[in-house]
Structures are given as C-alpha cells and as structure tokens.
Design a protein around this motif. Structure first.
Motif, short mmCIF file in Angstrom:
data_model
loop_
_atom_site.label_atom_id
_atom_site.label_comp_id
_atom_site.label_asym_id
_atom_site.label_seq_id
_atom_site.Cartn_x
_atom_site.Cartn_y
_atom_site.Cartn_z
N UNK A 42 46.14 44.05 44.68
CA UNK A 42 46.00 44.34 46.11
C UNK A 42 45.55 43.12 46.89
N UNK A 43 45.68 43.23 48.18
CA UNK A 43 45.17 42.21 49.10
C UNK A 43 44.54 42.93 50.29
N UNK A 44 43.41 42.41 50.74
CA UNK A 44 42.70 43.03 51.85
C UNK A 44 43.16 42.43 53.17
N UNK A 45 43.45 43.32 54.12
CA UNK A 45 43.85 42.89 55.46
C UNK A 45 42.79 43.34 56.46
N UNK A 46 41.76 42.55 56.56
CA UNK A 46 40.71 42.81 57.54
C UNK A 46 40.18 44.23 57.46
N UNK A 47 40.04 44.85 58.63
CA UNK A 47 39.48 46.20 58.70
C UNK A 47 40.47 47.26 58.27
N UNK A 48 41.73 46.87 58.05
CA UNK A 48 42.73 47.86 57.64
C UNK A 48 42.62 48.24 56.17
N UNK A 49 41.80 47.50 55.40
CA UNK A 49 41.60 47.84 53.99
C UNK A 49 42.58 47.15 53.06
N UNK A 50 42.77 47.73 51.88
CA UNK A 50 43.59 47.11 50.84
C UNK A 50 45.02 47.62 50.85
#
Length: 499
Positions: free
Chosen positions: A155-163
C-alpha cells in the motif's frame, strides 16, 4: 565443549530484548506468565530438552538479567551458560551474542552453529530445531518460514485519504519468516563485520544481514510451523495460553518387547480402577512384562476410591510388600447422563467424589512413595474437557479439572522428580461407556487395549505435565502437537471441543 572430531557445538541464542509495550504491560513480554510459567522459561525448556543443542545464551532486556537468572536456577536449566544484557537494537543484541560465543571458543574448536530464536516464540517444535541443525551440515545460513495463508498487499498512503493498494504480490512465492535463524559462527560474524562499515546499516532480522552483505552465501529455508507463533499482541497471550492447555504430545514408543520387560522388571504399579476396562488392560500388560501390579477395584479388592482410608491402605500395602511404588494410575470414574437440573444430590456427590476428589486424594497419598522412586502419576481425561457437553456437565467439567490438576502437579512436583501426565482417549469401548450409551456401531470406538498400550508408553517415558491423545485414526500424526494444532486453536478461539 566437544572433542576434536565431534560434531560442531550448537548454541541456541535466545533473543529476549523486547519490551511489553504492545501487550500493554510494564514488564518485558518474555516475562509474562503463560500456562503458569514465564514465556521465556517455556522457550528455554524447549532448547534444554533438545539433543541437538549443547548450550544456551540469553540476551535479555537491560535491567532484567537477574530475573532470568532466577528463572534458570529455579527451573534447573543446565544448558544456559550465560544471561547477558541485550543492546538497544536488534543488530547490537546479535553482535553481543556473536562476541560472547566467539569468546568461549576453545583452541582448535570447529566453527560452531548458532541458532537465533525469539524468546517470545514459546511453541517451537523439536522438529524445527533438528531440521535447522541438519541444514547447517550443508549450508552456512538457514531461515525458517511458512507459506502465507493470507493475500499480501502493498500500500501507499495518500495524506488524509488513507492507504491504497499499489501491488498484490504472487502469494505462492511469499513466506512468513519465523525463528530460529541459524548460521555458522564465521558466516554471521563476517556479515556483521561488513555491515559495520555501512553508515545506513539497519535490519530487523539476521538473515537479511547475510542476504545484503554476503550475497554469495545461499540461505536455505526450513519449513516452519503454524503454531510457532510470536507473542506480541494481547490476543497472542490468550491464544498461546490456550494452546499450552490444549496441546497434546507425541509419546515416545518403547523399542520392542524386550525393552518393555527390561524397563518394567522389578517395578511396582498401583492401579485404581483396575478391575476392568483400560485399568485391567494396563495391569495385564505390565504384569506380562514382569512388573508387580496391584489392580484395585470395588468388585475385585473392595477398594473404594471415594474412601481415603482405602487409598492409603492400598498404597501402603504395595510399598510394604515390594519396598517401592513406581507408578500410580487412576482410571476409576463414573459417567452419569442427564440434565443437571434434574439430577439428584446423591448423583452429583458421587460424580464429584469419584471423578475429582478421588484423584486429588490419590495424588496426595501417592506423592511420598513416588518421590522415593522418581515415579509417575497417570490420570485420565476425556475429549469433552475442551468444552462442556449437554447432559454430562458433571463428567466433562471434572475431566477438565484433571488436565489442570496434571499440569499444576507436574510443576509442583518437578523438584521432587515426580512426573505427572494425563491420557486423553478418544471414545473408547469400556463397560462404563456401554453402561452410559448402550451398544454402539462396531469399529467406531477405540479398544481399551490400545489405550492401555499408550498408557504404558507414557509411564515409561520422561514426559511430565503433558496431555497425550489416543486416537483411532492416524494416531501417530494426531498425537503430535502439530497434528493437534488446528483442533486446539479452534477450541481456543471458538470454544470448540475435540470430536
């Protein structure tokens, strides 16, 4: 140490530098008690019992070395040669272990084997240890792993949007790493020497250090075990505790008929409940191999297990006539079917007295005799001990008590050299069962002779504190800890019983 020409020394390095933060405790997690003992004591005992391990070094959380030393002394773990403080990182801890083993080398000693194992993996099997040591005869680095039953995602985290998923690797090639990780001393020492020159060096396990800094050294993979779990989360403590309670053990089989005769000749065996069924079959077998046997029962010797005076008299008689009591077996029991709300007080009292109080009294009376011979007390449970069954709540609850009594007394009497074990037979063709359930289809029940044979093997073994399953189908596989894992785990997590 080993003489020249002998196999290389094999040292188990138990890594116990972790803390208890993830399990919500202020003490290191390896000191948490599971099944009545600290996690690290269970782990050390596994290596103590292994014929492949020559000595053990413990790397303990700073400030807690004395705690482990007390555990080692009390448990009589003679293979533990050093308990030293671990480092602030896993890498530093391993380096200290390498230095300690290197400092203990004798002139001319062959390159020793090192098995690095997490202290919080207390369910390691002897099979895995043996496989690792055997693999080091051919390879210089060995890992232990099991296939992943779960799909692994990247996975990769995109800020406040989560993983968000970025990749799903091929599960068929993925493995879950366990310990031990095993090496020749020269190999793991060289890998860390090279790593020391890397300013960005950081690793969470030792095989990755060899993989990165000695890329030409192949790392062999030994199959691990599902139950070789790591106690890191609060739920792990619960599961591990239940697995220790429910896990069964393979009983070592005696080599041949001559070995039975040799080991039973001159021994005294007292059997409560020896008039019929399993007890009588044990008596017949043991007597046939030359033991002096006292099979006791209501119908044959007038011995009532609910009467403490009868218990005392039976043991005293056996000791007076033979000068010893080596084994005490209790197969006496009653099985009454019915709803508890409709059960009379006299029936309840009988069940509790015969199935619970009698074994307790037998154990108390037998201790003084068994302590003189380093003997064994053998009790019996039922497959219903993992979960109470409708309409025989008294029987199943008292049989659960036999497991706890076995495990408690094995610990309590260890210092006296007295062993205590418990046999857990599958549904068995005995007069007691026939009286309760009537005639059942042929071939669906174990024979009492098969249970008796296993019971004799348990008496002649060095086991203590174990529950030994006896099963009709594939008894060898099902009696092992590995064979019982799924059943034990289901019982631990879902409250399920043994079929």
């Amino acid at each position: 140490m080993h003489a020249k020409g002998a196999r290389p020394r094999t040292t188990a390095v138990v890594l116990a530098g972790g803390t208890g933060q993830r399990v919500g405790l202020s003490i290191p997690k390896q000191l948490i008690k599971i099944a009545g003992k600290a996690v690290i004591e269970h782990t050390l005992a596994i290596f103590e019992e292994s014929p492949d391990i020559d000595d053990i070094i413990v790397l303990m959380t700073p400030g807690y070395v004395a705690d482990v030393e007390k555990i080692v002394a009390k448990a009589g773990l003679t293979k533990v040669t050093q308990v030293i403080e671990g480092g602030s990182t896993r890498n530093e801890t391993t380096e200290r272990a390498i230095a300690a083993v290197g400092a203990s080398l004798e002139d001319g000693e062959e390159d020793p084997n090192l098995l690095f194992h997490d202290a919080v993996r207390p369910l390691l099997s002897q099979r895995v240890i043996s496989d690792c040591v055997a693999a080091l005869e051919r390879y210089r680095a060995v890992d232990v792993a099991i296939p992943s039953a779960d799909t692994i995602i990247v996975t990769r985290t995109h800020g406040e949007d989560g993983e968000f998923i970025t990749e799903v690797p091929d599960r068929s090639r993925l493995r879950r790493g366990q310990t031990p990780q095993a090496f020749k001393l020269s190999t793991i020492r060289r890998a860390y020497e090279i790593a020391a020159g890397d300013p960005n060096f950081q690793a969470t396990d030792d095989c990755s250090v060899v993989l990165k800094y000695l890329p030409d050294v192949p790392i062999h993979v030994v199959p691990g075990d599902e139950y070789n779990m790591k106690v890191t989360q609060p739920v792990d403590v619960f599961i591990a505790d239940k697995l220790f309670q429910l896990a069964t053990t393979a009983v070592p089989q005696v080599a041949d008929e001559a070995a039975y005769r040799e080991r039973l000749a001159g021994k005294t065996l007292v059997i409560f409940g020896g008039s019929y069924g399993i007890g009588k079959d044990i008596a017949d077998l043991a007597a046939g191999y030359g033991a002096t046997v006292y099979p006791l029962g209501r119908s044959t010797t007038g011995t009532h297990v609910e009467n403490p005076a009868d218990i005392d008299a039976a043991l005293a008689k056996a000791y007076a006539e033979t000068g010893r009591v080596d084994y005490v077996v209790n197969t006496a029991g009653v099985l009454r079917i019915g709803k508890l709300a409709e059960t009379e007080d006299s029936v309840i009292e009988e069940a509790l007295t015969v199935n619970y109080l009698a074994p307790v009294r037998i154990a108390r009376a037998a201790h003084q005799y068994l302590a003189r011979t380093g003997g064994q007390l053998l009790l019996y449970t039922s497959s219903s001990y993992t979960r109470g069954r409708a309409e025989y709540s008294l029987y199943s609850s008292t049989k659960a008590a036999m497991v706890n009594l076995t495990q408690a007394l094995a610990d309590e009497w260890a210092g006296d050299g007295v062993r205590v074990n418990c046999v857990n037979p599958e549904r068995t063709a005995t007069p007691m069962r026939t009286k309760a359930f009537g005639q059942e289809p042929a071939g669906t029940l174990l024979s009492s002779e098969a249970v008796a044979r296993t019971s004799l093997d348990v008496l002649l073994s060095g086991l203590t504190g174990h529950v030994i399953d006896v099963r009709q189908q594939d008894p060898t596989a099902d009696a092992t800890q590995a064979g019982s894992f799924e059943r034990a785990l289901a019982a631990a997590l879902q409250g399920g019983g043994t079929a």
